[in-house]
Design an enzyme around this catalytic site. Structure first.
Site, PDB file in Angstrom:
ATOM      1  N   GLY A 239       0.752  -1.246   0.000  1.00 26.08           N
ATOM      2  CA  GLY A 239       0.000   0.000   0.000  1.00 26.08           C
ATOM      3  C   GLY A 239       0.780   1.291   0.000  1.00 26.08           C
ATOM      4  N   GLU A 275       3.855  -6.805   1.509  1.00 21.93           N
ATOM      5  CA  GLU A 275       3.354  -7.125   0.166  1.00 21.93           C
ATOM      6  C   GLU A 275       3.286  -5.879  -0.704  1.00 21.93           C
ATOM      7  OE1 GLU A 275      -0.555  -8.475   1.232  1.00 21.93           O
ATOM      8  OE2 GLU A 275       0.122 -10.429   1.912  1.00 21.93           O
ATOM      9  N   PRO A 276       4.422  -5.236  -0.957  1.00 21.29           N
ATOM     10  CA  PRO A 276       4.352  -4.036  -1.797  1.00 21.29           C
ATOM     11  C   PRO A 276       4.164  -4.393  -3.271  1.00 21.29           C
ATOM     12  CG  PRO A 276       6.625  -4.498  -1.206  1.00 21.29           C
ATOM     13  CD  PRO A 276       5.786  -5.551  -0.532  1.00 21.29           C
ATOM     14  N   GLY A 277       3.345  -3.645  -3.950  1.00 19.56           N
ATOM     15  CA  GLY A 277       3.153  -3.834  -5.384  1.00 19.56           C
ATOM     16  C   GLY A 277       3.458  -2.547  -6.120  1.00 19.56           C
ATOM     17  N   ARG A 314      -6.347   3.690 -15.245  1.00 20.41           N
ATOM     18  CA  ARG A 314      -6.315   4.385 -13.953  1.00 20.41           C
ATOM     19  C   ARG A 314      -6.967   5.768 -13.974  1.00 20.41           C
ATOM     20  NH1 ARG A 314      -2.441   5.734 -11.605  1.00 20.41           N
ATOM     21  NH2 ARG A 314      -3.192   5.282  -9.520  1.00 20.41           N
ATOM     22  N   CYS A 346     -14.519   4.972 -27.788  1.00 17.37           N
ATOM     23  CA  CYS A 346     -15.827   5.638 -27.846  1.00 17.37           C
ATOM     24  C   CYS A 346     -16.453   5.768 -26.470  1.00 17.37           C
ATOM     25  CB  CYS A 346     -16.750   4.850 -28.765  1.00 17.37           C
ATOM     26  SG  CYS A 346     -15.971   4.523 -30.338  1.00 17.37           S
ATOM     27  N   GLU A 347     -15.810   6.494 -25.597  1.00 17.28           N
ATOM     28  CA  GLU A 347     -16.309   6.758 -24.251  1.00 17.28           C
ATOM     29  C   GLU A 347     -15.791   8.131 -23.847  1.00 17.28           C
ATOM     30  OE1 GLU A 347     -17.684   4.514 -21.815  1.00 17.28           O
ATOM     31  OE2 GLU A 347     -17.562   2.646 -22.961  1.00 17.28           O
ATOM     32  N   TYR A 375      -0.541  -1.519 -12.057  1.00 16.58           N
ATOM     33  CA  TYR A 375      -1.962  -1.418 -12.378  1.00 16.58           C
ATOM     34  C   TYR A 375      -2.161  -0.761 -13.747  1.00 16.58           C
ATOM     35  CZ  TYR A 375      -1.842  -2.559  -7.471  1.00 16.58           C
ATOM     36  OH  TYR A 375      -1.551  -3.172  -6.282  1.00 16.58           O
TER      37      TYR A 375
END
Ligand SMILES: *Cc1c(COP(=O)(O)O)cnc(C)c1O
Length: 421
Positions: A239, A275-277, A314, A346-347, A375
Site C-alpha cells: 500500500g 506485500e508491496p506492489g 487508472r 468511444c467513451e 496497475y
C-alpha cells in the site's frame, strides 16, 4: 527515483532511447526498467534488514513472467490473489513456500492447486472461506498454514476505490472478532494459524494509518498469544504510495516505513512479511504513446493519442493523475499550451487529462505516461477490439519484448462459433 531520464534531448529508459523502442515495437506499449524494479525491491528488503522478513511482491501490480522472474531472482516472495496468479508465480520459478495466497474469494479449486503446489500461507478473509479451506485440506490429508486478515477499521486516507481497511469495506474480519475466529481455527484439524494479516489500502501517502493498524495488530498478537495461539508471523500488506504528480510532496519512503515497522512490531519476535506492489512497479514503467491528431475544439484543443483507457484505465477508474511528457525534451522556456489528452475509444471517460499544460505537440509526436508500471498493463482490456499492448523490458542498453502485441487474427480466433451456425 527511476531510470527514465532525458539524455541528449531524448527520454531514455536506462541506456535505451525510448524513440528506438517506439520505432521497433510500435505504440502504444509499456516499457519497464530492470534497474528501477531492482532498486525498489531492494529498498524494501533493506528497510526491514535486521528483522526476520520476506518481501512478497504483490504481483497483481505487474505480473509479466519476466518481471516475476526478476523479482524471484532478487529473493522476493509473491503475494497472489487468484489461481492464475499462483500459476504465474510457479511458472516464474517462485518456490511455493514463498507464495502468500490473498484474496476475498478463493475457490476450492484454487485452494487445492496451492496446497498441492506448495504455499507459504493463506490469508483468510471470512469464516465461510475458513471452513472451505479446512475441508479442502482435510480431503488432501494436509494442514494449511493460515493467517486471518483483520480489518482494523482505520482510515487509510486514500482514494475510496482502493481503501480496504474501514469496517464498511469487504475485506477481512473485524479485528474485534479475531479472538473468537482464531479460537475456531484452533478447533479445525485442517488449519494451523501461523500469524495475522492486515492490508489497509493502496497509494497511502501518510504513515499514520499504518501506525494505527500496526499498533492494533501488535495488541492482537498479545491477546492471541495469551489464548495459546502460536503467532510467529505478521503480514503487513502493501500500500505504500508513489509520487504520481511530481509537483506534490513525496510520500514516505520505504526506509521510513521500515523504521515504523521496527518501532511498533520489532519486539514481537515475529517474522515480518510485507506485500508491496505499486511502489515496486509503479515508477518502474511508462506507457509510450503517439499523437494521432491534434484537434481544435471550441475553447480547447484535444491531443488524440493512440493509447486509450483500455490500455491504461487508472485515470478513468480512479481519476488518477499521470505525468505525460514528450519524448523529445522541451527546450527551457518552450511555449506551452493546455490540452485535453484523450484516447480514441468511444467513451467520454477515455480522457487522460483535462487542460493539461504541455509543450506544443503535433501529429506523430511521441509521449510517455510516467508511473504507469503498476496497475497498467495488468488492467488492460481489448475493448473496442484494440489489441493488448506490448510490454518491453529494458536492461542497461538492451531491451526485449516481454509480451507481444496480438494480431487481429489471434484475437478473432479466440472466439468460437456455436455448432448451429
Ligand atoms: C493490492 C494488494 C497489495 C499491494 O498493494 P500496493 O498498493 O500495490 O502496494 C498487497 N496486499 C494485498 C492483500 C492486496 O490486495
Amino acid at each position: 527515483m527511476d531510470h527514465f531520464l532525458y539524455r541528449d534531448g531524448m527520454l531514455h529508459a536506462e541506456d535505451v532511447p525510448l524513440s528506438e523502442i517506439a520505432a521497433e515495437v510500435g505504440t502504444p506499449c509499456y516499457v519497464y526498467s530492470t534497474a528501477t524494479l531492482t532498486r525498489h525491491f531492494r529498498l524494501f528488503d533493506e528497510a526491514l534488514s535486521g528483522m526476520d522478513h520476506l518481501v512478497c511482491y504483490a504481483m497483481k501490480a505487474a505480473s509479466n513472467q519476466a518481471i516475476l522472474k526478476l523479482m524471484a531472482s532478487l529473493g522476493a516472495g509473491m503475494d497472489v490473489v487468484s489461481g492464475g496468479e499462483y500459476a504465474r508465480a510457479i511458472a516464474a520459478g517462485v518456490p511455493g513456500d514463498k507464495i502468500v495466497f490473498s484474496g476475498v474469494g478463493k475457490t476450492r479449486e484454487e485452494m487445492t492447486a496451492a496446497l498441492k503446489g506448495g504455499v507459504r500461507q493463506f490469508n483468510l478473509e471470512s469464516e465461510p472461506e475458513m471452513e472451505a479451506l479446512n475441508e479442502v485440506a482435510l480431503s488432501l490429508g494436509v494442514v494449511a498454514p493460515v493467517t486471518v486478515r483483520v480489518n482494523p477499521d482505520v482510515d487509510a486516507k486514500t482514494h475510496a476505490k482502493i481503501a480496504t481497511g474501514k469496517s464498511e469495506n469487504k475485506f477481512g474480519i473485524p479485528i474485534s472478532r479475531a479472538p473468537e475466529v482464531y479460537g475456531r481455527i484452533a478447533q479445525m484439524k485442517g488449519l494451523k494459524a501461523v500469524g495475522i494479516d492486515v492490508h489497509i489500502g493502496s497509494q497511502l501517502t501518510d504513515l499514520e494509518p499504518y501506525r494505527q493498524a500496526f499498533t492494533k495488530v501488535k495488541e492482537l498478537t498479545q491477546v492471541l498469544r495469551d489464548q495459546g495461539h502460536d503467532i510467529i508471523r505478521l503480514d503487513l500488506g502493501g500500500g505504500l504510495g508513489i509520487p504520481y504528480d511530481r509537483g506534490n510532496s513525496a510520500p514516505p519512503l520505504p526506509v521510513e516505513y521500515g523504521a515504523l515497522v521496527r518501532e511498533v512490531l520489532g519486539d514481537t519476535g515475529c517474522e515480518i512479511e510485507i506485500e508491496p506492489g505499486r511502489l515496486i512497479a509503479g515508477n518502474a514503467g511508462i506507457m509510450l504513446s503517439k499523437v494521432i491528431y491534434v484537434k481544435e475544439g471550441e475553447g480547447r484543443n484535444f491531443l488524440i493519442l493512440d493509447g486509450a483507457m483500455n490500455d491504461l484505465i487508472r485515470p478513468a477508474m480512479y481519476e488518477a493523475h499521470h505525468d505525460i511528457v514528450p519524448l523529445v525534451e522541451p527546450a527551457p522556456g518552450a511555449e506551452q499550451s493546455p490540452y485535453d489528452i484523450v484516447g480514441p475509444v468511444c467513451e467520454t471517460g477515455d480522457t487522460f487529462a483535462k487542460g493539461r499544460n504541455m509543450p506544443v505537440l503535433k501529429a506523430d509526436d511521441l509521449v510517455a505516461f510516467r508511473s504507469a508500471g503498476a496497475y497498467g498493463a495488468v488492467m488492460a482490456s481489448e475493448y473496442n477490439t484494440r489489441p493488448l499492448i506490448p510490454e518491453v523490458l529494458v536492461h542497461g542498453d538492451q531491451f526485449a519484448v516481454i509480451r507481444s502485441r496480438p494480431s487481429y487474427e489471434e484475437i478473432i480466433n479466440r472466439d468460437t462459433l456455436p455448432g448451429w451456425m
